[in-house]
Motif scaffolding. Structure first.
Motif, PDB file in Angstrom:
ATOM      1  N   UNK A 140     -58.821  16.757  10.144  1.00 40.67           N
ATOM      2  CA  UNK A 140     -58.665  18.198   9.511  1.00 40.67           C
ATOM      3  C   UNK A 140     -60.106  18.178   8.648  1.00 40.67           C
ATOM      4  N   UNK A 141     -60.662  16.876   8.261  1.00 41.52           N
ATOM      5  CA  UNK A 141     -61.626  17.013   7.199  1.00 41.52           C
ATOM      6  C   UNK A 141     -62.940  17.664   8.270  1.00 41.52           C
ATOM      7  N   UNK A 142     -62.940  16.959   9.581  1.00 43.29           N
ATOM      8  CA  UNK A 142     -63.915  17.197  10.126  1.00 43.29           C
ATOM      9  C   UNK A 142     -64.710  18.804  10.594  1.00 43.29           C
ATOM     10  N   UNK A 143     -63.639  19.779  10.581  1.00 45.49           N
ATOM     11  CA  UNK A 143     -63.606  20.967  10.404  1.00 45.49           C
ATOM     12  C   UNK A 143     -63.394  21.978   9.584  1.00 45.49           C
ATOM     13  N   UNK A 144     -63.580  20.947   8.382  1.00 48.00           N
ATOM     14  CA  UNK A 144     -63.648  22.115   7.243  1.00 48.00           C
ATOM     15  C   UNK A 144     -64.959  23.177   7.496  1.00 48.00           C
ATOM     16  N   UNK A 145     -65.814  22.527   7.577  1.00 47.56           N
ATOM     17  CA  UNK A 145     -67.503  22.707   6.970  1.00 47.56           C
ATOM     18  C   UNK A 145     -67.821  24.087   8.456  1.00 47.56           C
ATOM     19  N   UNK A 146     -66.679  24.518   9.190  1.00 52.48           N
ATOM     20  CA  UNK A 146     -67.221  24.943  10.028  1.00 52.48           C
ATOM     21  C   UNK A 146     -66.053  25.750  10.526  1.00 52.48           C
ATOM     22  N   UNK A 147     -65.344  26.475  10.096  1.00 54.03           N
ATOM     23  CA  UNK A 147     -64.266  27.874   9.634  1.00 54.03           C
ATOM     24  C   UNK A 147     -65.169  28.565   7.898  1.00 54.03           C
ATOM     25  N   UNK A 148     -64.844  29.426   8.336  1.00 54.80           N
ATOM     26  CA  UNK A 148     -63.968  30.494   7.287  1.00 54.80           C
ATOM     27  C   UNK A 148     -63.567  30.366   6.368  1.00 54.80           C
ATOM     28  N   UNK A 149     -62.465  30.229   7.073  1.00 54.15           N
ATOM     29  CA  UNK A 149     -61.601  29.690   5.373  1.00 54.15           C
ATOM     30  C   UNK A 149     -60.214  28.675   5.444  1.00 54.15           C
ATOM     31  N   UNK A 150     -60.124  28.207   4.116  1.00 51.73           N
ATOM     32  CA  UNK A 150     -59.508  27.082   4.551  1.00 51.73           C
ATOM     33  C   UNK A 150     -58.500  27.916   3.533  1.00 51.73           C
ATOM     34  N   UNK A 151     -56.407  27.383   4.114  1.00 52.30           N
ATOM     35  CA  UNK A 151     -56.017  27.779   3.220  1.00 52.30           C
ATOM     36  C   UNK A 151     -54.762  26.314   2.994  1.00 52.30           C
ATOM     37  N   UNK A 152     -55.011  26.490   2.095  1.00 53.27           N
ATOM     38  CA  UNK A 152     -53.714  24.632   1.496  1.00 53.27           C
ATOM     39  C   UNK A 152     -52.543  25.393   1.475  1.00 53.27           C
ATOM     40  N   UNK A 153     -51.727  24.792   2.336  1.00 50.87           N
ATOM     41  CA  UNK A 153     -49.918  25.355   2.489  1.00 50.87           C
ATOM     42  C   UNK A 153     -49.773  24.704   1.731  1.00 50.87           C
ATOM     43  N   UNK A 154     -49.835  23.801   0.217  1.00 51.14           N
ATOM     44  CA  UNK A 154     -49.100  23.286  -0.332  1.00 51.14           C
ATOM     45  C   UNK A 154     -48.088  22.076  -0.118  1.00 51.14           C
ATOM     46  N   UNK A 155     -47.917  21.921   1.083  1.00 50.39           N
ATOM     47  CA  UNK A 155     -46.393  21.325   1.216  1.00 50.39           C
ATOM     48  C   UNK A 155     -45.710  22.177   2.173  1.00 50.39           C
ATOM     49  N   UNK A 156     -45.994  23.050   2.537  1.00 52.48           N
ATOM     50  CA  UNK A 156     -45.008  24.063   2.881  1.00 52.48           C
ATOM     51  C   UNK A 156     -45.133  24.330   5.126  1.00 52.48           C
ATOM     52  N   UNK A 157     -44.053  24.228   5.068  1.00 50.38           N
ATOM     53  CA  UNK A 157     -43.754  24.292   6.632  1.00 50.38           C
ATOM     54  C   UNK A 157     -44.542  25.570   7.277  1.00 50.38           C
ATOM     55  N   UNK A 158     -44.877  25.074   9.135  1.00 50.58           N
ATOM     56  CA  UNK A 158     -45.582  26.391   9.368  1.00 50.58           C
ATOM     57  C   UNK A 158     -44.699  26.177  11.038  1.00 50.58           C
ATOM     58  N   UNK A 159     -43.440  27.153  11.971  1.00 49.62           N
ATOM     59  CA  UNK A 159     -43.393  27.191  12.121  1.00 49.62           C
ATOM     60  C   UNK A 159     -43.575  28.301  12.819  1.00 49.62           C
ATOM     61  N   UNK A 160     -43.450  28.431  14.499  1.00 48.09           N
ATOM     62  CA  UNK A 160     -43.992  29.673  14.943  1.00 48.09           C
ATOM     63  C   UNK A 160     -42.625  30.697  15.031  1.00 48.09           C
ATOM     64  N   UNK A 161     -43.501  32.148  14.709  1.00 46.84           N
ATOM     65  CA  UNK A 161     -42.558  33.345  14.446  1.00 46.84           C
ATOM     66  C   UNK A 161     -41.562  33.145  15.017  1.00 46.84           C
ATOM     67  N   UNK A 162     -40.568  34.193  14.306  1.00 45.92           N
ATOM     68  CA  UNK A 162     -39.128  34.421  15.050  1.00 45.92           C
ATOM     69  C   UNK A 162     -38.982  35.637  15.885  1.00 45.92           C
ATOM     70  N   UNK A 163     -38.625  35.339  17.358  1.00 40.88           N
ATOM     71  CA  UNK A 163     -38.126  36.624  17.614  1.00 40.88           C
ATOM     72  C   UNK A 163     -36.564  37.169  18.134  1.00 40.88           C
ATOM     73  N   UNK A 164     -36.035  38.044  17.344  1.00 42.49           N
ATOM     74  CA  UNK A 164     -35.029  38.475  17.814  1.00 42.49           C
ATOM     75  C   UNK A 164     -34.918  38.768  19.058  1.00 42.49           C
TER      76      UNK A 164
END
Length: 542
Positions: free
Chosen positions: A43-67
């Protein structure tokens, strides 16, 4: 938080649940799609080419659920009105009704939901006399938890002339069938467009707060109204999420019928097209009588010939067909009807249409084999088993213990290759995606349990596949950027049995972990929900 349509965002310092990289800690979202998934170092190699960096702080990211099965307006009305879910006795329910009536303006119909006498010590629903007293004589429409029967006050009955002549009317018992549909129409006629929109908004807001990115609205002329359905689709189109896929449960016989379904904006003539009713209301259609009501086998709304005609017409029109079927006799009618349609049109055409069956609770091995043969999606609700399964609860009361233990056989469905999509049938059971996954993984009948991973897939990717999308519900490059960020505990790989080594945190397995959902553990908390690259929910700072 408002994202630009072309914005590029790097999420890092978390855990990304992705089959593209089981060790991923970072993800790039470009516009409305996932662009990259990988490691923190890369990810370090992409950091300068993005509009925003969000630090997840160790959180889990999953696909959103579909009910995959929701009644949005009814869910919102329960959230904003009288909800008897969880009432522990008839006396407590009557107290809630009395308090609700006293807090509402004197005019208009009172609406409520969620009573379940099978869980009460009194073992009976409120009588009309008790409801008249509790409401002060006002009109009240109060649905059972399964929404297939209702108790009402005398004042509401007076608004429906000729009710006593309709099927399902009983002066001393809850209303079912046509009588129930008639009082529901009278009650809902008093809901204004503004009230309906407020209820729908409340339901959609609740969904995204739980990490749900898509819902399948199961509407129809016997459930709500065309205005309710089209109003919901307009409301959903005017906000960034959740996505709403609408089904309209009306039989199709001609090309004109199919055109009407499309004009409403529906994805198919599916959802709650009733073949039967529900077990709780004794209206699910059975081959053998109910254990607690000898001689009664429920209600059949469609036979195999009607099912075949609907499936054939929808297949020829390029529409998805589907049915509500719970009892074993109802499911027999469905598979016999689909088989007849396949005999007419060819198996390949029927399979390609991805028709679906809602609930599918009393499946036999023969039904399961037919579901696999015809590629029928089983749209199921594991919370039903959590609420009513086991040897003492409602299923066993209605069917006896042995028949009750055959219900909701998720493991057998997966072994046969039947596509699964999980949902809540909210407000029958609440919107609760992680609770739904837990209920499937810890089914009250052990042989029906599936792994947490399989249940999670059925509640994410399975819902997308049920509407014909195979490229979504998973975090891989090119997929829609529908995801949720979670505060969760240890991530493990759980399997559906009771072996000592039934879960693992060993990264060498190469399997992305999910939260430990063992009963008694705390469920994950949703921190953010994103749909199509747009943040639609962010948990307030405490």
């Amino acid at each position: 938080m408002t994202e630009r349509p072309d914005q590029t965002v790097l999420l890092r310092n978390g855990t990304i649940h992705s089959p593209a990289d089981p060790f991923a800690t970072a993800m790039i979202v470009q516009g409305d799609s996932v662009a990259w998934v990988g490691s923190e170092g890369a990810a370090d190699s992409f950091a300068d080419g993005v509009d925003e960096v969000r630090d997840l702080g160790g959180a889990l990211v999953t696909p959103a659920f579909t009910d995959a099965h929701v009644h949005t307006t009814a869910t919102g009305l329960a959230l904003t009105g009288l909800d008897l879910t969880g009432s522990r006795s008839l006396a407590e329910a009557l107290g809630r009704i009395r308090a609700h009536a006293g807090a509402r303006p004197a005019e208009g119909v009172l609406l409520g939901h969620g009573w379940d006498a099978s869980a009460w010590p009194e073992q009976r629903p409120p009588s009309r006399r008790e409801l008249d007293e509790a409401t002060g004589g006002r009109p009240l429409y109060l649905t059972r938890s399964d929404v297939h029967s209702a108790v009402v006050t005398t004042a509401l009955l007076d608004l429906v002339p000729g009710l006593a002549g309709l099927d399902g009317y009983d002066p001393e018992a809850p209303l079912t069938g046509d009588a129930h549909h008639a009082v529901r129409a009278a009650a809902h006629a008093g809901v204004t467009a503004a009230q309906r929109a407020a209820a729908q908004t409340a339901a959609l807001d609740r969904a995204v707060s739980l990490g749900i990115g898509s819902v399948h609205e199961c509407a129809g002329p016997q459930i709500s109204s065309a205005d309710d359905f089209t109003g919901l689709l307009r409301l959903a189109a005017g906000r960034p999420g959740p996505r709403v896929v609408g089904y309209w449960a009306e039989a199709v016989a001609t090309a004109n019928d199919a055109d009407r379904i499309r004009e409403l904006g529906a994805a198919g003539a599916a959802g709650d097209l009733f073949v039967d009713g529900s077990l709780g209301s004794h209206t699910a259609c059975l081959h053998e009588p109910y254990a607690d009501l000898p001689g009664r086998t429920g209600t059949a709304h469609l036979d195999a010939a009607a099912v075949a005609a609907h499936v054939a017409a929808c297949t020829e029109a390029g529409l998805q067909a589907g049915f509500h079927a719970i009892g074993d006799a109802a499911l027999t009618a469905v598979v016999e009807g689909v088989r007849a349609a396949a005999g007419k049109l060819g198996l390949a055409r029927v399979r390609a249409a991805r028709h679906r069956v809602e609930h599918a609770e009393m499946l036999t091995p023969e039904h399961i084999a037919a579901f696999a043969e015809f590629a029928l999606t089983a749209s199921v609700q594991p919370a039903f088993d959590a609420a009513w399964g086991g040897d003492t609860a409602m299923y066993a009361q209605r069917l006896g213990i042995e028949r009750a233990r055959t219900l909701n056989p998720y493991a057998a469905l997966l072994r046969a290759g039947v596509p699964l999509a999980l949902g809540s049938d909210s407000p029958v059971t609440p919107l609760d995606p992680w609770g739904t996954v837990r209920a499937a993984a810890f089914h009250r009948t052990p042989e029906h349990r599936i792994s947490v991973r399989a249940a999670f897939t059925a509640h994410t990717r399975g819902g997308w596949r049920a509407v014909g999308r195979d490229d979504a519900g998973v975090l891989v490059p090119g997929a829609p950027a529908d995801y949720a960020v979670w505060q969760a505990g240890d991530l493990v790989v759980q399997v559906p049995d009771e072996r000592v080594a039934s879960w693992s945190t060993d990264p060498r397995s190469g399997t992305p972990g999910l939260p430990d959902l063992t009963p008694g553990t705390e469920l994950p908390t949703c921190l953010r929900t994103v749909v199509g690259g747009h943040t639609v929910y962010e948990r307030p700072n405490e």
